[in-house]
Scaffold this active site. Structure first.
Site, PDB file in Angstrom:
ATOM      1  N   GLN A 170     -65.413   1.018 -41.668  1.00 14.82           N
ATOM      2  CA  GLN A 170     -65.288   2.354 -41.086  1.00 14.82           C
ATOM      3  C   GLN A 170     -63.926   2.500 -40.415  1.00 14.82           C
ATOM      4  OE1 GLN A 170     -67.960   3.434 -37.827  1.00 14.82           O
ATOM      5  NE2 GLN A 170     -68.271   5.451 -38.692  1.00 14.82           N
ATOM      6  N   GLY A 177     -66.434  -2.456 -30.242  1.00 22.73           N
ATOM      7  CA  GLY A 177     -67.537  -3.037 -29.484  1.00 22.73           C
ATOM      8  C   GLY A 177     -68.576  -3.560 -30.452  1.00 22.73           C
ATOM      9  N   GLY A 178     -68.945  -2.686 -31.356  1.00 21.66           N
ATOM     10  CA  GLY A 178     -69.906  -3.085 -32.365  1.00 21.66           C
ATOM     11  C   GLY A 178     -69.737  -2.220 -33.586  1.00 21.66           C
ATOM     12  N   MET A 179     -70.227  -2.712 -34.719  1.00 20.24           N
ATOM     13  CA  MET A 179     -70.224  -1.911 -35.938  1.00 20.24           C
ATOM     14  C   MET A 179     -71.618  -2.014 -36.522  1.00 20.24           C
ATOM     15  SD  MET A 179     -68.757   0.132 -37.984  1.00 20.24           S
ATOM     16  CE  MET A 179     -69.710   0.873 -39.325  1.00 20.24           C
ATOM     17  N   GLU A 180     -72.183  -0.841 -36.764  1.00 13.01           N
ATOM     18  CA  GLU A 180     -73.603  -0.756 -37.112  1.00 13.01           C
ATOM     19  C   GLU A 180     -73.889  -1.114 -38.558  1.00 13.01           C
ATOM     20  OE1 GLU A 180     -71.522   1.705 -36.227  1.00 13.01           O
ATOM     21  OE2 GLU A 180     -71.841   3.540 -37.366  1.00 13.01           O
ATOM     22  N   ASN A 181     -73.278  -2.162 -39.079  1.00 18.38           N
ATOM     23  CA  ASN A 181     -73.534  -2.527 -40.469  1.00 18.38           C
ATOM     24  C   ASN A 181     -75.030  -2.753 -40.656  1.00 18.38           C
ATOM     25  OD1 ASN A 181     -70.763  -2.429 -41.217  1.00 18.38           O
ATOM     26  ND2 ASN A 181     -70.472  -4.383 -40.145  1.00 18.38           N
ATOM     27  N   HIS A 191     -76.929   0.922 -28.755  1.00 16.01           N
ATOM     28  CA  HIS A 191     -76.144   1.896 -29.519  1.00 16.01           C
ATOM     29  C   HIS A 191     -76.141   1.543 -31.014  1.00 16.01           C
ATOM     30  CE1 HIS A 191     -72.845   4.853 -30.073  1.00 16.01           C
ATOM     31  NE2 HIS A 191     -72.524   4.036 -31.061  1.00 16.01           N
ATOM     32  N   GLU A 192     -75.804   0.308 -31.319  1.00 20.50           N
ATOM     33  CA  GLU A 192     -75.723  -0.084 -32.741  1.00 20.50           C
ATOM     34  C   GLU A 192     -77.097  -0.022 -33.397  1.00 20.50           C
ATOM     35  OE1 GLU A 192     -72.801   0.018 -33.607  1.00 20.50           O
ATOM     36  OE2 GLU A 192     -71.881  -0.291 -31.661  1.00 20.50           O
ATOM     37  N   HIS A 240     -78.071   3.442 -34.401  1.00 20.20           N
ATOM     38  CA  HIS A 240     -77.464   3.871 -35.671  1.00 20.20           C
ATOM     39  C   HIS A 240     -78.389   3.618 -36.867  1.00 20.20           C
ATOM     40  CE1 HIS A 240     -73.522   5.478 -34.944  1.00 20.20           C
ATOM     41  NE2 HIS A 240     -73.117   4.438 -34.239  1.00 20.20           N
ATOM     42  N   GLU A 267     -72.439   9.946 -34.145  1.00 23.02           N
ATOM     43  CA  GLU A 267     -72.188   9.301 -32.859  1.00 23.02           C
ATOM     44  C   GLU A 267     -72.857  10.015 -31.676  1.00 23.02           C
ATOM     45  OE1 GLU A 267     -71.277   6.449 -32.754  1.00 23.02           O
ATOM     46  OE2 GLU A 267     -70.202   6.101 -34.626  1.00 23.02           O
ATOM     47  N   ASP A 310     -59.356   7.429 -38.115  1.00 27.70           N
ATOM     48  CA  ASP A 310     -59.322   6.469 -37.007  1.00 27.70           C
ATOM     49  C   ASP A 310     -58.687   7.090 -35.757  1.00 27.70           C
ATOM     50  OD1 ASP A 310     -60.570   4.389 -38.292  1.00 27.70           O
ATOM     51  OD2 ASP A 310     -58.708   3.535 -39.068  1.00 27.70           O
ATOM     52  N   TYR A 326     -69.016  11.254 -29.430  1.00 25.52           N
ATOM     53  CA  TYR A 326     -69.991  10.388 -28.768  1.00 25.52           C
ATOM     54  C   TYR A 326     -70.645  11.105 -27.581  1.00 25.52           C
ATOM     55  CZ  TYR A 326     -67.913   6.463 -31.323  1.00 25.52           C
ATOM     56  OH  TYR A 326     -67.470   5.632 -32.303  1.00 25.52           O
ATOM     57  N   LYS A 350     -61.049  -0.594 -27.144  1.00 26.79           N
ATOM     58  CA  LYS A 350     -61.498   0.150 -25.968  1.00 26.79           C
ATOM     59  C   LYS A 350     -61.128  -0.575 -24.677  1.00 26.79           C
ATOM     60  CE  LYS A 350     -65.558   1.313 -23.327  1.00 26.79           C
ATOM     61  NZ  LYS A 350     -67.000   1.186 -23.130  1.00 26.79           N
TER      62      LYS A 350
HETATM   63 ZN   LIG Z   1     -71.547   4.425 -32.837  1.00 26.19          ZN
END
Ligand SMILES: [Zn+2]
Length: 617
Positions: free
Chosen positions: A155, A282-286, A309-310, A313, A332, A387, A395, A571
């Site tokens: 992403q 922070g995280g990626m919701e794969n 959060h992830e 998703h 988001e 990006d 968000y 971040k």
């Molecule tokens: Zn997110």
């Protein structure tokens, strides 16, 4: 076309004639109205020496225009070796192709000419070491320093740098993969990972739920695994895995809480892969396996809201997906809303409210520095790198809009509405007009008079935060605010601040209450009493370091250097670089640290920091 005009027309009539896939994605060359990818089969070999993935991508196609003879795919910096078309009877023929000139943001369209609308196309290709979606790390950049590590971040539009495909969230496909990697290392994909898989260098995967391209993910490295529940496990480097498993022990409880609100978890397993600290997010919701930064392992579960959060998703984003980045609030905003509901269910209303208050306050100050277009929930991103559209607006303004609806309709009506939104759009890609049509039919028409059209319009297309936004209030913050005011007025000594049992959000509130330029004496007193410089809590650390820079409190500089060299999460480090860049002296210091840190940064982080410092990377 103006979104405002769309809205003031009849929402229902408009949405009925403009399904999501009819809106062009400004960030993709693909033509999903002509042909769409239904399934992907990857066969790739991971070569750490060359820093490349090499092999084939086989695409199964659904043609929507039988007269069409051309398949256009997204690529960036791929070496395309040859392409074959496979007919229904399995016979293959070589296909001609051209690769467009590289666009700095969007890469190169790959145009494949076919004799007829063939069902399968196989592309032989390799990636390049500069692939924007892959980070190749030397052993020295890992915790054990023994083995190399590689992970993807697809992403927003980086999947095209490691797989030739239709890189738009308007298209969903299933995938299978066979990945060859050095023996002893583990390969993880956003698919059916097996905790008991032998580390034999030969991994096969299947993802049977259709996903958009940005959820395609891979990681390879020395990875240990700990089960944390019947359908949850944590993968991490051996030195980190035990701490990570302890921190994420509540994951199963979070899944159960979300299911009771929004319906079944539809992705079978939910594992967490903790990456090296250079991970830019922070995280990626794969799907099936969230990729996460180690900076949320605070030791006291205080930052596991990111996992909420992830996980959220898995409903908003992965299940119901924005068809292009201009409607990112549908991913988001919903996710940030659901995240807060999970935190409330698992950690209580007090903590959830503190999160809301901090996020609302920080959004307001972020908006103050934004252009009007950036402040809108539904944006026009034509020609803009998605990006660069990553702000708090999709968000937190998105979440705030949904809270506004919740406050007007009440949870008795709003919760089933959100659940139905997920149920009825599962595995589909959507745009804002789809949401409005659904809202009109399922909520507004059943409970008339609760929300005016002009109010909706202002939330979706207006700037700033609407005056009707519900205001969250935390009684625990009243105590923090009083302590901050008394301390700043010289009426309360630093060590008398009642912070002994503060949770992370109370510290964030306190640090946010410091003036633009606190005095050096104030910072020194706080530091002596509460040891903020060097804290292991990344959320506290970056806000504190920004305050030290503004105050000119130089004692924190060595720890700032350590922090921004060790961590690559944008971040947490960009605000520090931004604060430093405001003075000549600070900028020189920042450039010096960046020069040492950049070899360990992800390409995304490198680019962002170089931009802040106004230097060429
Ligand atoms: Zn997110």
């Amino acid at each position: 076309m103006s979104f405002r005009r769309w809205f003031t027309a009849s929402i229902l009539a408009f949405a009925a004639t403009h399904p999501a896939h009819a809106e062009t994605d400004p960030h993709s060359y693909a033509q999903p109205g002509v042909v769409s990818v239904r399934a992907l089969d990857l066969e790739l070999e991971v070569d750490f020496n060359q820093r490349e993935l090499a092999g084939t991508a086989e695409l199964a196609l659904d043609w929507h225009d039988d007269a069409a003879r051309s398949l256009v795919l997204d690529t960036r910096d791929l070496v395309i070796e040859r392409i074959e078309a496979a007919a229904a009877d399995g016979t293959t023929t070589a296909a001609k192709f051209t690769l467009d000139e590289r666009d700095a943001i969007f890469g190169s369209a790959l145009r494949i000419a076919l004799d007829k609308a063939e069902p399968v196309v196989r592309i032989h290709y390799r990636t390049q070491p500069i692939a924007s979606g892959l980070q190749w790390m030397t052993p020295a950049q890992t915790a054990s320093r023994k083995h190399p590590f590689m992970f993807s971040q697809s992403q927003a539009i980086h999947a095209r740098s490691w797989v030739p495909l239709q890189d738009t969230p308007a298209v969903r496909f299933t995938y299978t993969a066979r990945i060859k990697a050095p023996k002893g290392l583990r390969v993880i994909m956003s698919a059916d990972n097996d905790v008991a898989h032998a580390l034999n260098g030969d991994f096969r995967f299947e993802m049977k739920q259709p996903i958009p391209s940005y959820l395609l993910a891979i990681a390879v490295g020395e990875l240990a695994v700990r089960k944390t529940g019947p359908r949850t496990a944590v993968y991490a480097e051996p030195a980190v895995v035990t701490r990570a498993a302890r921190e994420f022990a509540d994951t199963e409880a979070m899944i159960a809480a979300t299911e009771s609100l929004y319906g079944p978890y539809r992705w079978d397993r939910y594992d967490i892969l903790v990456l090296p600290a250079s991970f830019p997010f922070g995280g990626m919701e794969n799907p099936r396996v969230t990729f996460a930064t180690p900076t949320i392992i605070a030791g006291d579960k205080s930052l596991v809201g990111l996992i909420a959060h992830e996980l959220a998703h898995s409903w908003s984003g992965n299940l119901v997906t924005n068809a292009n980045a201009q409607h990112m609030w549908l991913n988001e905003g919903f996710t940030t809303y659901v995240e807060n509901r999970i935190v409330e269910a698992v950690y209580g209303k007090d903590v959830a409210t503190m999160q809301l208050v901090v996020d609302d306050q920080e959004l307001r100050s972020e908006l103050a520095d934004m252009t009007p277009n950036e402040q809108r929930l539904v944006t026009d991103l034509t020609g803009i790198d998605p990006d660069d559209g990553l702000t708090g607006v999709p968000y937190d303004k998105g979440r705030w809009f949904l809270r506004f609806l919740e406050s007007r309709y009440g949870r008795d009506a709003f919760d089933p509405f959100v659940r139905a939104w997920f149920d009825q759009h599962a595995f589909q890609s959507v745009v804002t007009t789809d949401f409005l049509a659904f809202y009109e039919r399922e909520l507004a028409s059943r409970h008339p008079g609760k929300v005016g059209l002009a109010e909706l319009d202002e939330w979706l297309h207006g700037i700033g935060v609407p005056a009707n936004a519900p205001v969250a209030h935390s009684a625990r913050f009243d105590i923090v605010d009083k302590a901050a005011a008394d301390f700043l007025a010289g009426k309360l000594a630093a060590k008398k601040i009642p912070a002994r049992n503060w949770v992370t959000y109370e510290w964030l509130r306190f640090i946010n209450a410091l003036p633009e330029k606190p005095t050096v004496d104030q910072m020194k007193a706080l530091d002596q009493a509460w040891k903020l410089t060097g804290t292991g809590n990344g959320e506290v650390a970056f806000r504190w370091y920004v305050a030290t820079v503004r105050a000119g409190y130089a004692d924190a500089r060595p720890q700032i250097a350590t922090f921004i060299q060790r961590i690559g999460r944008r971040k947490l480090i960009l605000p520090i670089y931004e604060a430093l860049a405001k003075t000549d002296e600070g900028k020189q210091f920042a450039i010096g640290v960046f020069e040492k840190a950049k070899a360990g940064y992800h390409p995304l982080t490198r680019g962002s920091v170089a931009k802040v410092l106004g230097i060429k990377d």
